[in-house]
Design a protein around this motif. Sequence first.
Motif, PDB file in Angstrom:
ATOM      1  N   UNK A  31       0.826  -1.207   0.000  1.00 16.33           N
ATOM      2  CA  UNK A  31       0.000   0.000   0.000  1.00 16.33           C
ATOM      3  C   UNK A  31       0.860   1.257   0.000  1.00 16.33           C
ATOM      4  N   UNK A  32       0.443   2.236  -0.801  1.00 10.20           N
ATOM      5  CA  UNK A  32       1.138   3.524  -0.869  1.00 10.20           C
ATOM      6  C   UNK A  32       0.243   4.665  -0.406  1.00 10.20           C
ATOM      7  N   UNK A  33      -0.889   4.335   0.200  1.00  7.22           N
ATOM      8  CA  UNK A  33      -1.805   5.365   0.703  1.00  7.22           C
ATOM      9  C   UNK A  33      -1.360   5.782   2.095  1.00  7.22           C
ATOM     10  N   UNK A  34      -1.334   7.080   2.342  1.00  6.18           N
ATOM     11  CA  UNK A  34      -0.834   7.601   3.613  1.00  6.18           C
ATOM     12  C   UNK A  34      -1.567   8.886   3.982  1.00  6.18           C
ATOM     13  N   UNK A  35      -1.319   9.364   5.183  1.00  8.76           N
ATOM     14  CA  UNK A  35      -1.933  10.622   5.612  1.00  8.76           C
ATOM     15  C   UNK A  35      -1.346  11.786   4.812  1.00  8.76           C
ATOM     16  N   UNK A  36      -2.179  12.756   4.517  1.00  9.76           N
ATOM     17  CA  UNK A  36      -1.728  13.950   3.802  1.00  9.76           C
ATOM     18  C   UNK A  36      -0.948  14.834   4.769  1.00  9.76           C
ATOM     19  N   UNK A  47      -8.728  12.626   4.818  1.00  5.10           N
ATOM     20  CA  UNK A  47      -7.452  13.323   4.672  1.00  5.10           C
ATOM     21  C   UNK A  47      -6.292  12.344   4.485  1.00  5.10           C
ATOM     22  N   UNK A  48      -6.517  11.351   3.619  1.00  5.12           N
ATOM     23  CA  UNK A  48      -5.467  10.417   3.222  1.00  5.12           C
ATOM     24  C   UNK A  48      -5.387  10.387   1.699  1.00  5.12           C
ATOM     25  N   UNK A  49      -4.242   9.987   1.175  1.00  8.84           N
ATOM     26  CA  UNK A  49      -4.053   9.995  -0.278  1.00  8.84           C
ATOM     27  C   UNK A  49      -2.802   9.218  -0.650  1.00  8.84           C
ATOM     28  N   UNK A  50      -2.707   8.904  -1.927  1.00  9.42           N
ATOM     29  CA  UNK A  50      -1.475   8.372  -2.482  1.00  9.42           C
ATOM     30  C   UNK A  50      -0.663   9.516  -3.061  1.00  9.42           C
ATOM     31  N   UNK A  51       0.574   9.698  -2.571  1.00  6.03           N
ATOM     32  CA  UNK A  51       1.438  10.792  -3.011  1.00  6.03           C
ATOM     33  C   UNK A  51       2.540  10.273  -3.929  1.00  6.03           C
ATOM     34  N   UNK A  52       2.863  11.044  -4.942  1.00  4.94           N
ATOM     35  CA  UNK A  52       4.020  10.743  -5.793  1.00  4.94           C
ATOM     36  C   UNK A  52       5.268  11.288  -5.111  1.00  4.94           C
ATOM     37  N   UNK A  53       6.249  10.437  -4.937  1.00  5.15           N
ATOM     38  CA  UNK A  53       7.524  10.831  -4.342  1.00  5.15           C
ATOM     39  C   UNK A  53       8.625  10.775  -5.408  1.00  5.15           C
ATOM     40  N   UNK A  54       9.638  11.567  -5.239  1.00  3.06           N
ATOM     41  CA  UNK A  54      10.831  11.552  -6.091  1.00  3.06           C
ATOM     42  C   UNK A  54      10.559  11.967  -7.535  1.00  3.06           C
TER      43      UNK A  54
END
Length: 410
Positions: A31-36, A47-54
């Motif tokens: 899972x890549x869903x996390x708190x915003x 207030x959770x979402x999947x964020x693009x990193x890097x």
Amino acid sequence: MNKIAITGLGIVTPSGIDKRKFWANIKAGRSAVEKITRFDAEKYDSHIAGHVHELDAYSNVSSRLLKKIDVFSHMGLVAAEMAIEDAGLDLSQENLHRAGIFAGNAIGGWLYGETELRDLYMEGREGVSPFMASAWFPAAPQGQISIKYGIKGYSKTVVADRASSLMAIAYAARTLNRGKNDFILAGGMEAPVTPYALLCCNTSGVLTKNNTNPETAYRPFDKNRDGLAIAEGAGIVTLETPERVAKRNAHVYANIIGFGTTTDGVDRIEPAADGKELAKSIQIALDNAGLAPEDIDYICADGVGTQIGDLSETRAIKQVFNSHAPKIPVSAPKSIFGNMLGACGSVDVAITVLAMENNIVPPTINYTTPDPECDLDYCPNKAQEKEINNALIINRGRGGINCALVLQKN
């Protein structure tokens, strides 16, 4: 439909930007869903979402241009570059008047837009960037990709909520069938993790409120599902005709062979509970592909995660596939990284062609409590090995938009 080849993939997601890393995370169901955490989102119901990193690590976009565009265009540019490279295209040798861009999104560039609107109220019109007019609107990524590569052929931006990018890919395939272009970059991009965009998504009523457990909150087809978790990202595929592919000796991931779309026409948000119009769009896609229901080996589901959404999707699948329905693995891999709204279809296509290439059905994660009314094989929590020759992808949008695309292994 005459088959159209997918020869390149560009993927920008919370589960990874590199194609290999992305597929490894999807296959493992991480899972890549996390708190915003980008802004204070605690007062939002979800207030959770999947964020693009890097993203910056994979980007060749200049710092000067980044000041003029929204992040959804930035992700689109990165995905487009990857799709071109993956397809092995040398654009200096192409007639760019016969190259196109078909893009889909649902929200547009609201981080840029809301920042400038804030400046308008605080500083007056002198505080608003002159690039506001060209940064926020849904067709901005299409324009930026066109500018970067000099692409001047027939192009289109599609806005159809969560069905946007799947429709964009399908319309691109039809355009190639009609001989208007030689090749097309098609897909979608979305950046909804901003204060105003998150507010809009919350007011739609389709977001999960399970904020204490972000990794397990998005649970399509589970009895205790309560909505989707949003995500940002982009997906672009390179599309070409078989004749071009043979001439270039290009690698083909899979072929698009059928498409169908209908609308429910019953509610501004919810789909029709009976699933009849969705079933009709699936049948149209199968007829367009020249396939029988029993020819489908895998279904990549819309899997919105709402009670009525998943139930009506299950009913539609049963209506089309009848006794064969329980034998087909149906999964919603977007449960792993979140729902990218207008961009979800493009990433569903990327996942499905990788599934076909590896003969692995990606899982639906967070499936713990079966729903007696959603009783198909949802590939719960663990990937399955299975040869996939023909696959169906389903996307749906608010207001009853139904879209189905059929892929076939090359």
